[in-house]
Design an enzyme around this catalytic site. Structure first.
Site, short mmCIF file in Angstrom:
data_model
loop_
_atom_site.label_atom_id
_atom_site.label_comp_id
_atom_site.label_asym_id
_atom_site.label_seq_id
_atom_site.Cartn_x
_atom_site.Cartn_y
_atom_site.Cartn_z
N ASN A 80 0.83 -1.19 0.00
CA ASN A 80 0.00 0.00 0.00
C ASN A 80 0.87 1.25 0.00
O ASN A 80 0.88 2.01 -0.96
CB ASN A 80 -0.93 -0.02 1.22
CG ASN A 80 -2.04 1.01 1.10
OD1 ASN A 80 -2.01 1.86 0.22
ND2 ASN A 80 -3.01 0.95 1.98
N ASP A 81 1.65 1.42 1.05
CA ASP A 81 2.44 2.65 1.18
C ASP A 81 3.39 2.86 0.01
O ASP A 81 3.59 3.99 -0.43
CB ASP A 81 3.23 2.64 2.49
CG ASP A 81 2.31 2.62 3.69
OD1 ASP A 81 1.19 3.16 3.59
OD2 ASP A 81 2.70 2.08 4.73
N VAL A 82 3.98 1.76 -0.51
CA VAL A 82 5.00 1.91 -1.55
C VAL A 82 4.42 2.30 -2.90
O VAL A 82 5.17 2.58 -3.83
CB VAL A 82 5.87 0.63 -1.70
CG1 VAL A 82 6.62 0.34 -0.43
CG2 VAL A 82 5.03 -0.55 -2.12
N PHE A 124 1.05 0.27 6.61
CA PHE A 124 1.84 0.33 7.84
C PHE A 124 2.04 1.77 8.31
O PHE A 124 2.09 2.06 9.49
CB PHE A 124 3.19 -0.34 7.57
CG PHE A 124 3.89 -0.83 8.80
CD1 PHE A 124 3.22 -1.58 9.75
CD2 PHE A 124 5.22 -0.55 8.99
CE1 PHE A 124 3.88 -2.05 10.87
CE2 PHE A 124 5.89 -1.01 10.11
CZ PHE A 124 5.21 -1.77 11.05
N ALA A 125 2.17 2.70 7.35
CA ALA A 125 2.40 4.09 7.72
C ALA A 125 1.10 4.77 8.16
O ALA A 125 1.11 5.89 8.66
CB ALA A 125 3.02 4.86 6.56
#
Lengths: 116, 463
Positions: free
Chosen positions: B389-391, B429-430
């Protein structure tokens, strides 16, 4: 030991430390961190020395705890690093062409043959 | 053995550590490098059993305790390292680093108890440094472990007055260090140890989950420096060399990691204090998303010419790396060009994803790093994002002030279609909402990554 000698060792070791890891692909960041982590487990040597010096029960108790922790750090660290690096070994099926295409610094994984 | 022989053995172990780090920097030599490091550590440990400093005799005092403690450490450490799931490996490294810091602090405390009035100021200062930084590394690593194990929240923990508490703890730590050096008492040392442990906790709490690997690397460098200081206290050259090497290489590695993530080290450590809290979260939850069935996904994939798979931590959690490989093989057999786009920090640590995919026998030439794969997204028909997700979050480019702003991302939005395999709408995660999920060319397939992929594979087979 002479303080100047120690500072000399320290400064030279700093430069060596900088130099040896200055170029490393992000693929290897995790194993490198883990390997460096295992190396500082050599504080085990220090823990053994203080255990040898210990005279009171308190000192002995603390040094024995230090030995246990340092051993976990050192032995566990090297074993887990080896496990990580084992994953990269011999896992590439098609060998050479892949190495050529994706760049030289990945070829280590191809090196040890196509044992799938 | 004489001091000279002992020191020469120490030197050879130091050289082995240098070659180990050198070897670990290149894939071809990495494994050999690690084994060389282990050999160096073993040689150094054996040597100390055969060296008696002046005024003492062999065998070492308390030999039974020493051997027993080492055996116990091996019995705990080796199975932990052998049995850990590769997905849980980052937190194990954090834990190993923490116990190393704790060991260094304990060594310094014991040495301090024996110092007496004859000790030189330099030795006392080095002892205090070892206790302080060792304790910070210990408690900080425990917090990173708890964060990575998700035993506590992965979001930055910021509380009112937090920065004042940190400042106060730091001042208290420095003040108690001076007090220890000045008085050589036991109470000041305990105060120092307590405050250092507290500082380690407060130091790591505000760090966001995605930045935790950088902090582990930094604490690793810290532990190295404590070992070096411990070597000075104990008059052992090898410890000075090994500790300094780890301290220096760890610092460089921390910087390299921060660069790979597009973060400044300063921003990582103190970002939580300056960043504004996210407010958009609640409003976006109710927006519609396009969710598809495994058949929809299979059809999209079947008629693609080029597919880029973006694996993330969700893939690892679901243990889906083998199913991904099956899917990729199936697509390749249909003549579709398949590549894996690996973000430098996919997974929980730089390089973590490469380890996981290597475990699943994914051919190495299909793994592309971010810089290689990003220019190819406009020619890509389908970007298949599995548990990441974040990447791939465009907020890193478009939303200044969000925790991942400035991090280089995989430009999946350039691809013709974007498919997300996700467990839920929960942010990554972020802890940031991903706008791409609401894009019109995005299809979502909810569920466990492995279960979803298995369904997609069977749907593809009948097409």
């Amino acid at each position: 030991m002479d303080l100047v000698a120690i500072v000399t060792i320290f400064v030279l070791a700093v430069f060596v430390g900088f130099e040896v890891v200055s170029k490393v692909s992000s693929t290897l960041h995790t194993p490198l961190m883990s390997g460096a982590n295992a190396i500082h487990g050599v504080i085990l040597v220090g823990a053994i020395i203080v255990a040898d010096h210990s005279e009171t029960n308190l000192e002995l108790g603390l040094s024995v705890a230090a030995i246990v922790l340092a051993t976990i750090n050192m032995v566990g660290g090297f074993v887990v690093t080896d496990r990580m690096l084992e994953m990269f070994k011999g896992k590439s099926g098609t060998g050479k062409t892949g190495a050529d295409k994706t760049g030289a610094d990945k070829s280590g994984a191809d090196k040890s043959g196509g044992a799938k | 053995m004489s001091r000279t022989v002992y020191d020469l053995i120490g030197l050879s172990a130091g050289v082995m550590f240098i070659l180990a780090l050198k070897g670990l920097s290149h894939p071809r030599t990495a494994r050999r490098g690690n084994l060389l490091g282990a050999l160096g550590a073993a040689v150094a440990t054996f040597a100390v059993f055969f060296y008696a400093p002046e005024g003492s005799a062999l065998p070492l005092n308390n030999l039974g305790w020493i051997v027993g403690a080492i055996a116990f450490g091996v019995v705990v450490g080796v199975p932990a390292a052998r049995r850990v799931q590769m997905t849980a490996m980052p937190q194990l490294v954090a834990l190993f680093n923490g116990v190393g810091g704790g060991a260094a602090a304990l060594v310094a405390i014991v040495e301090y108890l024996k110092l007496g009035a004859s000790a030189s100021t330099g030795v006392v200062i080095a002892t205090v440094f070892t206790v302080l930084v060792g304790c910070v590394s210990f408690s900080g690593s425990i917090i990173t472990f708890l964060k990575l194990q998700e035993l506590m929240t992965t979001r930055p923990v910021v509380f009112p007055g937090g920065r004042f508490l940190i400042a106060a703890t730091l001042i208290g730590t420095v003040a108690s260090s001076v007090w220890v050096v000045d008085s050589l008492g036991t109470t000041p040392l305990l105060v120092l140890a307590g405050l250092s442990l507290l500082f380690g906790v407060l130091f790591v709490l505000p760090v966001g989950g995605a930045d935790v690997p950088i902090v582990i690397s930094l604490l690793n460098a810290f532990t190295g420096l404590t070992v070096a200081a411990g070597g000075y206290v104990l008059d052992t050259t090898l410890l000075i060399i090994a500790g300094t090497l780890v301290g220096a290489s760890g610092t460089i590695l921390t910087r390299l990691m921060a660069e790979a993530m597009g973060r400044s080290l300063f921003g990582t450590l103190f970002g939580a204090f300056t960043a504004k809290p996210q407010e958009a979260g609640a409003a976006t939850e109710s927006r519609p998303v396009k969710s598809g069935t495994p058949d929809d996904v299979a059809i999209l994939l079947n008629y693609a010419r080029r597919v880029v798979i973006v694996p993330g931590f969700g893939l690892a959690v679901a243990q889906a790396q083998h199913t991904v490989r099956e899917l990729a093989d199936l697509l390749t057999a249909k003549g579709i060009d398949v590549a894996y786009g690996i973000h430098p920090v996919a997974g929980r640590m730089p390089g973590h994803m490469n380890v996981l995919l290597a475990e699943a026998n994914v051919p190495y030439e299909q793994l592309s790093e971010m810089d290689e794969v990003n220019p190819t997204f406009p020619q890509t028909d389908v970007a298949l994002i599995i548990g990441a997700n974040d990447v791939v979050n465009p907020a890193a480019k478009t939303t200044p002030g969000c925790p991942i702003y400035g991090m280089p991302i995989l430009d999946v939005s350039q691809a013709g279609n974007v498919i997300f395999l996700k467990r839920s709408m929960r942010p990554g995660f972020a802890g940031i909402e991903n706008e791409l999920l609401f894009d019109s060319k995005t299809t979502l397939l909810f569920g466990d990554a492995k279960a979803s992929l298995t369904k997609v594979v069977s749907a593809l087979k009948v097409l």
